[in-house]
Design a protein around this motif. Structure first.
Motif, PDB file in Angstrom:
ATOM      1  N   MET A 112     -23.193  17.568   4.441  1.00  0.00           N
ATOM      2  CA  MET A 112     -24.571  17.782   4.019  1.00  0.00           C
ATOM      3  C   MET A 112     -24.597  18.339   2.613  1.00  0.00           C
ATOM      4  O   MET A 112     -23.608  18.813   2.082  1.00  0.00           O
ATOM      5  CB  MET A 112     -25.292  18.740   4.981  1.00  0.00           C
ATOM      6  N   ALA A 113     -25.741  18.335   1.964  1.00  0.00           N
ATOM      7  CA  ALA A 113     -25.849  18.817   0.595  1.00  0.00           C
ATOM      8  C   ALA A 113     -25.725  20.325   0.565  1.00  0.00           C
ATOM      9  O   ALA A 113     -26.209  21.022   1.439  1.00  0.00           O
ATOM     10  CB  ALA A 113     -27.176  18.379   0.007  1.00  0.00           C
ATOM     11  N   PRO A 151     -17.727  16.318   4.966  1.00  0.00           N
ATOM     12  CA  PRO A 151     -17.694  15.539   6.212  1.00  0.00           C
ATOM     13  C   PRO A 151     -16.707  16.061   7.247  1.00  0.00           C
ATOM     14  O   PRO A 151     -16.845  15.770   8.432  1.00  0.00           O
ATOM     15  CB  PRO A 151     -17.309  14.134   5.734  1.00  0.00           C
ATOM     16  N   MET A 152     -15.710  16.830   6.819  1.00  0.00           N
ATOM     17  CA  MET A 152     -14.695  17.288   7.765  1.00  0.00           C
ATOM     18  C   MET A 152     -15.062  18.600   8.440  1.00  0.00           C
ATOM     19  O   MET A 152     -14.369  19.028   9.379  1.00  0.00           O
ATOM     20  CB  MET A 152     -13.349  17.437   7.037  1.00  0.00           C
ATOM     21  N   ASP A 153     -16.145  19.227   8.004  1.00  0.00           N
ATOM     22  CA  ASP A 153     -16.553  20.493   8.622  1.00  0.00           C
ATOM     23  C   ASP A 153     -16.908  20.321  10.095  1.00  0.00           C
ATOM     24  O   ASP A 153     -16.792  21.256  10.888  1.00  0.00           O
ATOM     25  CB  ASP A 153     -17.754  21.090   7.879  1.00  0.00           C
ATOM     26  N   SER A 161     -11.712  13.324  18.625  1.00  0.00           N
ATOM     27  CA  SER A 161     -11.377  13.186  17.204  1.00  0.00           C
ATOM     28  C   SER A 161     -10.214  14.109  16.832  1.00  0.00           C
ATOM     29  O   SER A 161      -9.718  14.036  15.708  1.00  0.00           O
ATOM     30  CB  SER A 161     -12.594  13.510  16.328  1.00  0.00           C
ATOM     31  N   HIS A 162      -9.801  14.961  17.756  1.00  0.00           N
ATOM     32  CA  HIS A 162      -8.707  15.895  17.502  1.00  0.00           C
ATOM     33  C   HIS A 162      -7.414  15.371  18.110  1.00  0.00           C
ATOM     34  O   HIS A 162      -7.359  15.052  19.300  1.00  0.00           O
ATOM     35  CB  HIS A 162      -9.034  17.281  18.076  1.00  0.00           C
ATOM     36  N   MET A 197     -12.506  10.027  14.302  1.00  0.00           N
ATOM     37  CA  MET A 197     -12.693  10.910  13.147  1.00  0.00           C
ATOM     38  C   MET A 197     -13.223  10.134  11.937  1.00  0.00           C
ATOM     39  O   MET A 197     -14.151  10.586  11.258  1.00  0.00           O
ATOM     40  CB  MET A 197     -11.373  11.597  12.785  1.00  0.00           C
ATOM     41  N   ALA A 198     -12.648   8.975  11.693  1.00  0.00           N
ATOM     42  CA  ALA A 198     -13.063   8.190  10.523  1.00  0.00           C
ATOM     43  C   ALA A 198     -14.528   7.789  10.613  1.00  0.00           C
ATOM     44  O   ALA A 198     -15.278   7.915   9.640  1.00  0.00           O
ATOM     45  CB  ALA A 198     -12.179   6.952  10.396  1.00  0.00           C
TER      46      ALA A 198
END
Length: 249
Positions: free
Chosen positions: A1-2, A13-15, A119-120, A188-189
């Protein structure tokens, strides 16, 4: 996000994949209840709701929930029987549980503010190792030392059989790596791409385009969630066939 606090436009994006304790603190031990624990538990609850609550009033003319449960049951049962043969049907409950857990974990991860446990790699590696160790142990129990015959390609010329045997052994032990990384990497991607594109929604000029793109990506992610659960499960059936069917070369 901004990130407006720094005066710039930043997207992280990875947060969304950060593991966080549910009850505060920074230290995470093996017994710490985290967001991963929560969403895995919700996946189990969703499975129970589908198979138990959804079919509690079984009827000749099924309800929607009963139809979904029966369709999934029949689909996985036929998959196990077709791939592993009649001998593999006795392991259907495990394969069914594995499919439902991955499928519902993937689907729950598409909800707003949700956490995608699949995703992990830590989660998918455990699932893949359980399959790998289970199949290997089962193979030796059912076939004894003859289970090693799957590494000896008897149809190949004798001179190259040792080389092929080494390749087969390496390929066998790489199975849990590819099995787990394929699932985690795809989940994840996809989520990272959605987060990056959604981050541009705050820009008024491109927001209509962004909303359309995110909607399309969500549809694609829904398809990926189902396909990845299917791929993980059918590979499990293929590996199981090696154990219940013995050497196949």
């Amino acid at each position: 996000m901004a990130d407006e606090a720094t005066g710039g436009f930043q997207i992280h994006p990875m947060d969304q994949f950060i593991v966080k304790p549910l009850f505060g603190g920074d230290h995470i031990a093996w017994y710490t209840v985290t967001n991963v624990t929560l969403w895995m538990a919700l996946a189990v609850v969703a499975i129970a709701a589908l198979l138990i609550y959804g079919t509690r009033r079984r009827a000749i003319v099924p309800s929607r929930s009963q139809s979904v449960a029966e369709m999934i049951y029949g689909f996985i049962y036929n998959m196990v029987e077709d791939v592993t043969g009649h001998e593999g049907v006795k392991y259907f409950p495990y394969v069914m549980t594995l499919f439902l857990f991955i499928l519902l974990s993937n689907l729950l991860g598409l909800l707003p503010m949700a956490f995608t446990t699949t995703s992990h790699v830590a989660v998918t590696v455990v699932l893949a190792l359980l399959v790998f160790l289970g199949v290997t142990i089962l193979g030796f129990i059912k076939n004894g030392v003859g289970f090693l015959g799957m590494f000896w390609v008897s149809s190949a010329p004798l001179a190259i059989r040792p080389v092929l045997a080494i390749i087969e052994v390496i390929s066998y032990f790489v199975r849990p790596v590819s099995h787990s990384i394929r699932l985690a990497g795809n989940m994840m991607a996809g989520h990272a791409v959605v987060k990056v594109i959604a981050g541009f929604a705050s820009m008024a000029i491109v927001s209509p385009v962004v909303i359309g793109a995110v909607s399309a990506l969500y549809g694609l992610e829904l398809l990926v969630a189902v396909v990845q659960a299917y791929v993980f499960t059918i590979l499990t059936c293929v590996y199981l066939r090696d154990a219940v069917g013995g050497a196949h070369h």
